[in-house]
Design a protein around this motif. Structure first.
Motif, PDB file in Angstrom:
ATOM      1  N   THR A   1       7.888  20.198   1.025  1.00  0.00           N
ATOM      2  CA  THR A   1       6.952  19.740   0.006  1.00  0.00           C
ATOM      3  C   THR A   1       6.270  20.965  -0.572  1.00  0.00           C
ATOM      4  O   THR A   1       5.684  21.766   0.153  1.00  0.00           O
ATOM      5  N   PHE A   2       6.351  21.122  -1.885  1.00  0.00           N
ATOM      6  CA  PHE A   2       5.786  22.308  -2.522  1.00  0.00           C
ATOM      7  C   PHE A   2       4.281  22.123  -2.673  1.00  0.00           C
ATOM      8  O   PHE A   2       3.832  21.132  -3.249  1.00  0.00           O
ATOM      9  N   LEU A   3       3.484  23.031  -2.140  1.00  0.00           N
ATOM     10  CA  LEU A   3       2.029  22.916  -2.166  1.00  0.00           C
ATOM     11  C   LEU A   3       1.434  23.811  -3.231  1.00  0.00           C
ATOM     12  O   LEU A   3       1.876  24.931  -3.445  1.00  0.00           O
ATOM     13  N   PHE A   4       0.401  23.314  -3.879  1.00  0.00           N
ATOM     14  CA  PHE A   4      -0.320  24.095  -4.878  1.00  0.00           C
ATOM     15  C   PHE A   4      -1.784  24.144  -4.488  1.00  0.00           C
ATOM     16  O   PHE A   4      -2.398  23.111  -4.202  1.00  0.00           O
ATOM     17  N   LEU A   5      -2.349  25.342  -4.476  1.00  0.00           N
ATOM     18  CA  LEU A   5      -3.753  25.491  -4.130  1.00  0.00           C
ATOM     19  C   LEU A   5      -4.657  24.840  -5.161  1.00  0.00           C
ATOM     20  O   LEU A   5      -5.750  24.397  -4.858  1.00  0.00           O
TER      21      LEU A   5
ATOM     22  N   ALA B   1      12.342  19.491 -10.301  1.00  0.00           N
ATOM     23  CA  ALA B   1      11.780  18.288 -10.912  1.00  0.00           C
ATOM     24  C   ALA B   1      10.472  17.894 -10.231  1.00  0.00           C
ATOM     25  O   ALA B   1       9.499  17.500 -10.895  1.00  0.00           O
ATOM     26  N   GLU B   2      10.430  17.999  -8.901  1.00  0.00           N
ATOM     27  CA  GLU B   2       9.206  17.667  -8.184  1.00  0.00           C
ATOM     28  C   GLU B   2       8.101  18.670  -8.482  1.00  0.00           C
ATOM     29  O   GLU B   2       6.924  18.299  -8.598  1.00  0.00           O
ATOM     30  N   ARG B   3       8.465  19.931  -8.634  1.00  0.00           N
ATOM     31  CA  ARG B   3       7.490  20.958  -9.017  1.00  0.00           C
ATOM     32  C   ARG B   3       6.833  20.598 -10.345  1.00  0.00           C
ATOM     33  O   ARG B   3       5.611  20.649 -10.495  1.00  0.00           O
ATOM     34  N   GLN B   4       7.646  20.249 -11.329  1.00  0.00           N
ATOM     35  CA  GLN B   4       7.109  19.920 -12.648  1.00  0.00           C
ATOM     36  C   GLN B   4       6.224  18.674 -12.580  1.00  0.00           C
ATOM     37  O   GLN B   4       5.174  18.620 -13.226  1.00  0.00           O
ATOM     38  N   GLY B   5       6.638  17.698 -11.815  1.00  0.00           N
ATOM     39  CA  GLY B   5       5.846  16.484 -11.686  1.00  0.00           C
ATOM     40  C   GLY B   5       4.478  16.760 -11.104  1.00  0.00           C
ATOM     41  O   GLY B   5       3.470  16.209 -11.562  1.00  0.00           O
ATOM     42  N   ARG B   6       4.401  17.614 -10.088  1.00  0.00           N
ATOM     43  CA  ARG B   6       3.108  17.924  -9.476  1.00  0.00           C
ATOM     44  C   ARG B   6       2.195  18.700 -10.407  1.00  0.00           C
ATOM     45  O   ARG B   6       0.978  18.695 -10.233  1.00  0.00           O
ATOM     46  N   MET B   7       2.774  19.374 -11.399  1.00  0.00           N
ATOM     47  CA  MET B   7       1.949  20.100 -12.368  1.00  0.00           C
ATOM     48  C   MET B   7       1.678  19.286 -13.623  1.00  0.00           C
ATOM     49  O   MET B   7       1.206  19.806 -14.611  1.00  0.00           O
ATOM     50  N   ASN B   8       1.986  17.993 -13.557  1.00  0.00           N
ATOM     51  CA  ASN B   8       1.739  17.100 -14.681  1.00  0.00           C
ATOM     52  C   ASN B   8       2.490  17.521 -15.932  1.00  0.00           C
ATOM     53  O   ASN B   8       1.984  17.419 -17.046  1.00  0.00           O
TER      54      ASN B   8
ATOM     55  N   GLY C   1      14.943  13.928  -8.444  1.00  0.00           N
ATOM     56  CA  GLY C   1      13.647  14.530  -8.148  1.00  0.00           C
ATOM     57  C   GLY C   1      12.557  14.046  -9.073  1.00  0.00           C
ATOM     58  O   GLY C   1      11.383  13.926  -8.681  1.00  0.00           O
ATOM     59  N   ALA C   2      12.925  13.751 -10.306  1.00  0.00           N
ATOM     60  CA  ALA C   2      11.934  13.301 -11.289  1.00  0.00           C
ATOM     61  C   ALA C   2      11.512  11.858 -11.075  1.00  0.00           C
ATOM     62  O   ALA C   2      10.426  11.451 -11.514  1.00  0.00           O
ATOM     63  N   LYS C   3      12.331  11.073 -10.402  1.00  0.00           N
ATOM     64  CA  LYS C   3      12.031   9.647 -10.245  1.00  0.00           C
ATOM     65  C   LYS C   3      10.705   9.407  -9.544  1.00  0.00           C
ATOM     66  O   LYS C   3       9.952   8.506  -9.904  1.00  0.00           O
ATOM     67  N   SER C   4      10.396  10.209  -8.541  1.00  0.00           N
ATOM     68  CA  SER C   4       9.180   9.987  -7.761  1.00  0.00           C
ATOM     69  C   SER C   4       7.920  10.363  -8.523  1.00  0.00           C
ATOM     70  O   SER C   4       6.811  10.008  -8.097  1.00  0.00           O
ATOM     71  N   HIS C   5       8.073  11.092  -9.627  1.00  0.00           N
ATOM     72  CA  HIS C   5       6.902  11.521 -10.401  1.00  0.00           C
ATOM     73  C   HIS C   5       6.874  10.941 -11.809  1.00  0.00           C
ATOM     74  O   HIS C   5       5.927  11.181 -12.556  1.00  0.00           O
ATOM     75  N   GLY C   6       7.901  10.222 -12.194  1.00  0.00           N
ATOM     76  CA  GLY C   6       7.907   9.614 -13.515  1.00  0.00           C
ATOM     77  C   GLY C   6       8.010  10.602 -14.655  1.00  0.00           C
ATOM     78  O   GLY C   6       7.650  10.292 -15.794  1.00  0.00           O
ATOM     79  N   ASN C   7       8.510  11.799 -14.367  1.00  0.00           N
ATOM     80  CA  ASN C   7       8.678  12.793 -15.425  1.00  0.00           C
ATOM     81  C   ASN C   7      10.147  12.885 -15.820  1.00  0.00           C
ATOM     82  O   ASN C   7      11.003  12.208 -15.254  1.00  0.00           O
ATOM     83  N   THR C   8      10.442  13.699 -16.813  1.00  0.00           N
ATOM     84  CA  THR C   8      11.796  13.850 -17.333  1.00  0.00           C
ATOM     85  C   THR C   8      12.165  15.322 -17.380  1.00  0.00           C
ATOM     86  O   THR C   8      11.368  16.141 -17.854  1.00  0.00           O
ATOM     87  N   VAL C   9      13.348  15.668 -16.877  1.00  0.00           N
ATOM     88  CA  VAL C   9      13.838  17.044 -16.941  1.00  0.00           C
ATOM     89  C   VAL C   9      15.273  17.049 -17.449  1.00  0.00           C
ATOM     90  O   VAL C   9      16.135  16.385 -16.879  1.00  0.00           O
ATOM     91  N   HIS C  10      15.506  17.769 -18.531  1.00  0.00           N
ATOM     92  CA  HIS C  10      16.851  18.001 -19.041  1.00  0.00           C
ATOM     93  C   HIS C  10      17.171  19.490 -18.906  1.00  0.00           C
ATOM     94  O   HIS C  10      16.319  20.284 -18.501  1.00  0.00           O
ATOM     95  N   THR C  11      18.395  19.871 -19.257  1.00  0.00           N
ATOM     96  CA  THR C  11      18.782  21.276 -19.127  1.00  0.00           C
ATOM     97  C   THR C  11      19.335  21.842 -20.424  1.00  0.00           C
ATOM     98  O   THR C  11      19.867  21.117 -21.270  1.00  0.00           O
ATOM     99  N   ILE C  12      19.185  23.152 -20.548  1.00  0.00           N
ATOM    100  CA  ILE C  12      19.767  23.947 -21.625  1.00  0.00           C
ATOM    101  C   ILE C  12      20.662  24.989 -20.954  1.00  0.00           C
ATOM    102  O   ILE C  12      20.238  25.652 -19.998  1.00  0.00           O
ATOM    103  N   LEU C  13      21.888  25.132 -21.428  1.00  0.00           N
ATOM    104  CA  LEU C  13      22.802  26.114 -20.853  1.00  0.00           C
ATOM    105  C   LEU C  13      22.714  27.422 -21.643  1.00  0.00           C
ATOM    106  O   LEU C  13      22.725  27.409 -22.879  1.00  0.00           O
ATOM    107  N   CYS C  14      22.663  28.528 -20.923  1.00  0.00           N
ATOM    108  CA  CYS C  14      22.490  29.845 -21.538  1.00  0.00           C
ATOM    109  C   CYS C  14      23.812  30.596 -21.638  1.00  0.00           C
ATOM    110  O   CYS C  14      24.536  30.739 -20.647  1.00  0.00           O
ATOM    111  N   ALA C  15      24.098  31.105 -22.825  1.00  0.00           N
ATOM    112  CA  ALA C  15      25.105  32.146 -22.994  1.00  0.00           C
ATOM    113  C   ALA C  15      24.375  33.476 -22.860  1.00  0.00           C
ATOM    114  O   ALA C  15      23.229  33.609 -23.309  1.00  0.00           O
TER     115      ALA C  15
END
Length: 358
Positions: free
Chosen positions: A3-7, A93-100, A139-153
């Motif tokens: 579980t990622f903790l944030f102070l 995804a869980e990291r982003q969810g915890r940071m709103n 990972g996003a399901k538990s926080h109700g957020n959305t994460v998509h990806t961009i592929l880099c050249a």
């Protein structure tokens, strides 16, 4: 996975919803995640004393490397494994969810993610991307957020790789666009114009390009111009060199190009004043972390909002010691903050949502 903790979790919860369009996968990890992945793979990592290595050993190893070498160590730990890709996706995804952060677009190089010199392994790019996407989704399901990806050249790779990345992006769910990243100072946009034209005109992909960040001022402005006029991009990563050039600023506004502004990076590169000019011209821009890992500056959302303002933080939110330290550094090098008000910051997230690829 741990579980990622944030102070400063209470600060993140209190802040309004955030939108992030510019964050690199290999620039977001920390030693605890790397240790978890190494344990998952029972990985032997050169320069560490145990198999799998501890978080402290990995921290020492990464910090002993130069900036670009750190990316190599990180990618050799997380790359080339379907299981690792999935686990990293869940973690992010869980990291982003915890940071709103309600909506995110995470970018990475799928070619680099498909291999590991530590394990001497290579995985099919399609499978790696699908596995990472699956981890992000779950990972996003538990926080109700959305994460998509961009592929880099990557700029230091053959142009043929760019076409390969574009074709891959067009074929898979969860991937919402492509990016051009890497060493702008050595490799400008010119060679990649045909690839990005193909991506836009034939594959109908969303596109963004790192431009206006590194190299001489003339070269950086050239890349911004070519990104808009020749590549017809939807967004530009950074774009700070446009500040001070009224013609370029007008070009960006007329073509409705959204700028992915990363205040922590802009501060480090002494370009934070560009934010004030973007505000003055009423350009569309959002705020993102870029590379928030402790190994690349460690400027997370609280930090970038503090830097984007005048180092006072947002209404009702007291900056943490880490964010205040960033502000102290800003004063020591004689640079002003971005000068954004709370309303400006809110608008930046709305602008980012309007410019989102999904």
């Amino acid at each position: 996975m741990r579980t990622f903790l944030f102070l400063s979790l209470s600060l993140f919860v209190a802040a309004s919803a955030r939108v992030e369009l510019h964050v690199h996968l290999d620039g977001a990890v920390d030693s605890e995640l790397l240790a978890d992945i190494a344990a998952l793979r029972n990985l032997t990592v050169p320069g560490t004393s145990t198999t799998p290595p501890s978080a402290s050993d990995l921290d020492k190893l990464v910090r002993s490397k130069s900036s670009f070498e750190r990316f190599d160590v990180i990618n050799d730990i997380i790359g080339g494994s379907v299981e690792a890709a999935y686990a990293v996706g869940v973690w992010f995804a869980e990291r982003q969810g915890r940071m709103n952060v309600t909506y995110s677009e995470l970018r990475y190089d799928p070619l680099r993610m498909s291999r590991s010199s530590y394990e001497n392994s290579t995985a099919d790019m399609n499978v790696i991307v699908e596995s990472l996407t699956g981890g992000l989704t779950n990972g996003a399901k538990s926080h109700g957020n959305t994460v998509h990806t961009i592929l880099c050249a990557m700029r230091d790779q053959p142009v043929e790789n760019c076409f390969q990345v574009a074709e891959l992006a067009a074929s898979l769910d969860g991937v919402v666009g492509i990016d051009l990243a890497g060493d702008e100072a050595t490799y400008n946009n010119t060679a990649f114009v045909p690839c990005f034209k193909y991506a836009k005109e034939e594959l109908h992909l969303n596109t963004t390009v790192h431009s206006g960040e590194l190299g001489t001022l003339e070269a950086r402005r050239f890349d911004i111009r070519t990104a808009v006029l020749d590549m017809n991009v939807d967004r530009i990563g950074h774009g700070y060199a446009a500040a001070g050039d009224a013609e370029l600023m007008t070009l960006l506004k007329d073509h409705k190009v959204h700028l992915e502004v990363c205040p922590g990076t802009a501060l480090a590169e002494k370009e934070i004043d560009a934010v004030k000019e973007f505000l003055h011209y009423d350009l569309s821009f959002g705020l993102s972390e870029d590379d928030p890992s402790p190994y690349f500056g460690g400027c997370d959302f609280e930090c970038i909002e503090v830097v984007a303002s005048s180092c006072q933080g947002r209404a009702g939110l007291k900056p943490s010691p880490a964010a205040r330290a960033i502000c102290t550094a800003r004063r020591l090098i004689g640079r002003g903050g971005g000068g954004m008000s709370d309303a400006d910051i809110e608008k930046s997230y709305q602008d980012a949502m309007n410019a989102a690829f999904a």
